[in-house]
Structure formats: structure tokens, C-alpha cells
Scaffold this motif. Structure first.
Motif, PDB file in Angstrom:
ATOM      1  N   PHE A  36       0.036  56.939 -49.297  1.00 38.02           N
ATOM      2  CA  PHE A  36      -0.326  56.813 -50.715  1.00 38.02           C
ATOM      3  C   PHE A  36      -1.181  57.988 -51.203  1.00 38.02           C
ATOM      4  O   PHE A  36      -1.543  58.033 -52.344  1.00 38.02           O
ATOM      5  N   HIS A  37      -1.537  58.883 -50.328  1.00 40.44           N
ATOM      6  CA  HIS A  37      -2.354  60.054 -50.704  1.00 40.44           C
ATOM      7  C   HIS A  37      -3.617  59.618 -51.445  1.00 40.44           C
ATOM      8  O   HIS A  37      -3.804  59.913 -52.632  1.00 40.44           O
ATOM      9  N   CYS A  38      -4.460  58.892 -50.700  1.00 42.24           N
ATOM     10  CA  CYS A  38      -5.688  58.302 -51.250  1.00 42.24           C
ATOM     11  C   CYS A  38      -6.708  59.382 -51.619  1.00 42.24           C
ATOM     12  O   CYS A  38      -6.835  60.391 -50.905  1.00 42.24           O
ATOM     13  N   THR A  39      -7.477  59.119 -52.678  1.00 46.84           N
ATOM     14  CA  THR A  39      -8.593  60.017 -52.997  1.00 46.84           C
ATOM     15  C   THR A  39      -9.641  59.922 -51.891  1.00 46.84           C
ATOM     16  O   THR A  39     -10.095  60.934 -51.361  1.00 46.84           O
ATOM     17  N   GLY A  82     -10.283  54.786 -54.262  1.00 47.96           N
ATOM     18  CA  GLY A  82     -10.749  55.871 -55.120  1.00 47.96           C
ATOM     19  C   GLY A  82      -9.662  56.428 -56.017  1.00 47.96           C
ATOM     20  O   GLY A  82      -9.893  57.356 -56.788  1.00 47.96           O
ATOM     21  N   GLY A  83      -8.470  55.861 -55.917  1.00 51.52           N
ATOM     22  CA  GLY A  83      -7.321  56.340 -56.702  1.00 51.52           C
ATOM     23  C   GLY A  83      -6.242  56.884 -55.785  1.00 51.52           C
ATOM     24  O   GLY A  83      -6.514  57.764 -54.971  1.00 51.52           O
ATOM     25  N   LEU A  84      -5.041  56.321 -55.909  1.00 49.30           N
ATOM     26  CA  LEU A  84      -3.931  56.802 -55.066  1.00 49.30           C
ATOM     27  C   LEU A  84      -3.125  57.857 -55.825  1.00 49.30           C
ATOM     28  O   LEU A  84      -3.110  57.865 -57.059  1.00 49.30           O
ATOM     29  N   HIS A  85      -2.446  58.704 -55.074  1.00 52.49           N
ATOM     30  CA  HIS A  85      -1.578  59.700 -55.701  1.00 52.49           C
ATOM     31  C   HIS A  85      -0.111  59.328 -55.529  1.00 52.49           C
ATOM     32  O   HIS A  85       0.781  60.146 -55.760  1.00 52.49           O
ATOM     33  N   VAL A  86       0.112  58.104 -55.067  1.00 48.37           N
ATOM     34  CA  VAL A  86       1.426  57.469 -55.188  1.00 48.37           C
ATOM     35  C   VAL A  86       1.133  56.129 -55.855  1.00 48.37           C
ATOM     36  O   VAL A  86       0.540  55.226 -55.246  1.00 48.37           O
ATOM     37  N   LEU A  87       1.483  56.045 -57.118  1.00 47.27           N
ATOM     38  CA  LEU A  87       1.195  54.845 -57.916  1.00 47.27           C
ATOM     39  C   LEU A  87       2.454  53.976 -57.939  1.00 47.27           C
ATOM     40  O   LEU A  87       3.559  54.496 -57.833  1.00 47.27           O
ATOM     41  N   ASP A 147      -7.484  45.294 -52.918  1.00 50.17           N
ATOM     42  CA  ASP A 147      -8.680  46.104 -52.703  1.00 50.17           C
ATOM     43  C   ASP A 147      -8.747  46.662 -51.266  1.00 50.17           C
ATOM     44  O   ASP A 147      -9.632  46.298 -50.486  1.00 50.17           O
ATOM     45  N   PRO A 148      -7.809  47.532 -50.892  1.00 46.24           N
ATOM     46  CA  PRO A 148      -7.803  48.067 -49.516  1.00 46.24           C
ATOM     47  C   PRO A 148      -9.088  48.820 -49.179  1.00 46.24           C
ATOM     48  O   PRO A 148      -9.651  49.499 -50.042  1.00 46.24           O
TER      49      PRO A 148
END
Ligand code: SF4
Ligand code: SF4
Ligand code: SF4
Length: 301
Positions: free
Chosen positions: A84-87, A202-207, A222-223
Motif C-alpha cells: 500500500f506504500h504507507c506514509t 499516515g496515509g496510503l499511496h494505494v487508495l 485502523d492498521p
């Protein structure tokens, strides 16, 4: 590489489950597939393979849900499983070799050459994404096709998707598009429809636009990163100093404890069976090996 934050948007309500994206991922990244007859066991669903593995960075997931409509009794929740490319990327935080790095545009990049196979990222990731490749002793995961992004292209999976269930662009635009779609779906009666990834980790870069709500797709509410992260981080200097020793030490410890022969188990398989005591024992052994190595080095100076 553009510094603007980018993101992929997966819209489950547009996805037909064709798996073209899975194939495109394999092709672009030159990853092998199981080719033998019936090599992939039937799991009772269209999902194949059943889970991610060292050669598979992306799978489409298929989950059947009762609809309450007698004319169309089943709703098919088709999801997407990949990085998911997490922040707040837990994998980057624990990586002992610097193989995993966070780019300014949000991509969590992966340098295969630097990976030492410590698998700490696998333990830390709340989505259980990075997978071990036994054939080369390294981890593999989606890179958001960073090589294509650097050439101004979109990821291979996005490029191939016919119904445009996958989109790619500036993160803010993808969030706005996702929210519009959720609003539309709610008006159509899908009251659980939601946009997943705006704030998670913190925000994913795969939404993801999830028509039936995230639970239907097996995604966590809430992972949070693995609670063992501080302990894993404490192991980093040891792994960085000599992962070969870590792996050897862990293997020795495990083999001694379990009485298995090394050729019959991989480290990954072995780790599943370890108790905290066995891990602690392995860590002590590694520390002792490193101490002896340092002492021997000092003597030869
Ligand atoms: S290519 Fe598009 S429609 Fe086909 S499975 Fe992937 S996301 Fe769904
Ligand atoms: S999903 Fe897992 S592997 Fe991907 S960036 Fe987040 S923590 Fe790392
Ligand atoms: S972005 Fe690239 S590496 Fe990631 S799932 Fe899509 S095709 Fe595979």
C-alpha cells in the motif's frame, strides 16, 4: 522523479476481476509463475494463487457476500492485495540493510541488491505484504513500478486495466476522485462504501474505493505496525553487521532445539515454529559469534 505525492486508486466497483493486472505485474517485473498442470491448488474461489509469495507481488482477492436480494443473492467483493506504500512505512523503519526506502513522492522503493533477507519488514508490515524468495534469499514486494514512473509512465497494472478500475496520479486528485465515487455508491444504496487509505498508516499511496466496506475485503480497521517493532529495531545493528551470522545463528539455534536437518526446512518455515525462548537463544548466540569475530579481528590487527 517528481516530488509531488502520487497514488494509485483502485475502484472495486469498476473491477471485473479479470486479473489482467496480476499478469501485467508478472510480465513487467519478469516474475515467474507456476506453470505445471494443477500446480496451484484450487482454493474454492477464483483467487489464485491463494496468497502473495516471493514471485507474486499482486493478487486479486475474491470474497462472496450475501446480498439480501433474492434475484442476485451473492455480492462479489473483489479486492486487491499488494503493497500500500504507507506514509508511516513500518517496513522501512525496521529494514536492516537500507534496501527499503521511502521516496518523496510516497513510493516505498525496494533495492533487491541491498536486501540481506533478514525478513524484519515482513514481521513489521501490518498488511503482511513483503514475501521471502527462497531461491535468492531476499524479500520481494510491489515497487509501484518506480522504474516506469521514472520514465513518466504509469504502473504496469494500471496501464493494463480495461475498465479503468485502476487509476494513477497526484494523491490529492486520487483522493478527490475516490470520495466522489464513494458518494455515488452510497446514493446507489451501498451504505458501507468507503475510501480506504486516506489516513491509514499516515496515509496510503494505494487508495481503494471499497463498495462493501473494508471488512468485506479482509482489510484491517485502523492498521498499526507490529508491536514488536522496538525489539526488531534493536536487532538491526546485529543484522547489519552480519546477516549471514544472524541467519546461521537462528538456524543453528532452531535446528538444535527442534532436531531437524537444515536441508529440510527453510529459515522462513523454521521461524514459524520458534518460541520466544528459541529466538532469545538465537540472539544470544549471534551476539556471542559477533563478539568472537570482533575479538579475532582485533588480534590480527
Ligand atoms: S485489470 Fe482491472 S478489472 Fe481486471 S482484475 Fe485488475 S483491477 Fe480488476
Ligand atoms: S504495506 Fe507493508 S510493505 Fe508496503 S509500505 Fe506499508 S508496511 Fe511497507
Ligand atoms: S505497481 Fe507495478 S509492481 Fe506494483 S502491483 Fe502494479 S505492476 Fe506490480
Amino acid at each position: 522523479m517528481a516530488k509531488q505525492e502520487v497514488a494509485m486508486l483502485f475502484d472495486s466497483s469498476h473491477c471485473t476481476g479479470c486479473k489482467g493486472c496480476q499478469v501485467a505485474c508478472k510480465q513487467w517485473n519478469m516474475l515467474p509463475s507456476a506453470l505445471g498442470l494443477n500446480e496451484n491448488k484450487f482454493t474454492g474461489s477464483l483467487q489464485s494463487p491463494a496468497d502473495l509469495n516471493g514471485d507474486t507481488r499482486l493478487i486479486m482477492t475474491f470474497d462472496e457476500k450475501p446480498s439480501g436480494n433474492k434475484f442476485q443473492p451473492i455480492h462479489w467483493a473483489i479486492g486487491r492485495r499488494s503493497c500500500f506504500h504507507c506514509t508511516n512505512a513500518a517496513c522501512v523503519e525496521v529494514c536492516s540493510s537500507g534496501a527499503l526506502t521511502k521516496k518523496e513522492n510516497g513510493v516505498v522503493a525496494f533495492d533487491t541488491e541491498k536486501c540481506n533477507g533478514c525478513t524484519y519488514c515482513q514481521s513489521a508490515c501490518p498488511f503482511d505484504v513483503p514475501r521471502f524468495r527462497p531461491q535468492d534469499g531476499r524479500i520481494d514486494k510491489c515497487t509501484l513500478c518506480i522504474d516506469r514512473l521514472e520514465e513518466g509512465e504509469v504502473p504496469a497494472c494500471v496501464k493494463t486495466c480495461q475498465p479503468e478500475a485502476l487509476k494513477f496520479g497526484p494523491r490529492e486528485e486520487m483522493i478527490a476522485l475516490g470520495k466522489q465515487r464513494v458518494e455515488f455508491l452510497k446514493k446507489k444504496g451501498f451504505e458501507k462504501a468507503e475510501l480506504y487509505g486516506e489516513t491509514e498508516m499516515g496515509g496510503l499511496h494505494v487508495l481503494s474505493v471499497l463498495k462493501f466496506g473494508h471488512e468485506a475485503y479482509g482489510l484491517p480497521t485502523d492498521p498499526t505496525p507490529n508491536t514488536l517493532i522496538p525489539a526488531i529495531k534493536a536487532m538491526k545493528p546485529i543484522a547489519a553487521a552480519g546477516t549471514g551470522l544472524v541467519v546461521a545463528g537462528l538456524a543453528v539455534s532452531f535446528l538444535a532445539a527442534m532436531g531437524y536437518r537444515r536441508k529440510e526446512v527453510t529459515i522462513e518455515e523454521a521461524k514459524k515454529s520458534w518460541t520466544p525462548e528459541q529466538r532469545a537463544k538465537a540472539d544470544r548466540e549471534v551476539a556471542e559469534l559477533l563478539r568472537r569475530e570482533r575479538a579475532a579481528n582485533n588480534e590480527t590487527k
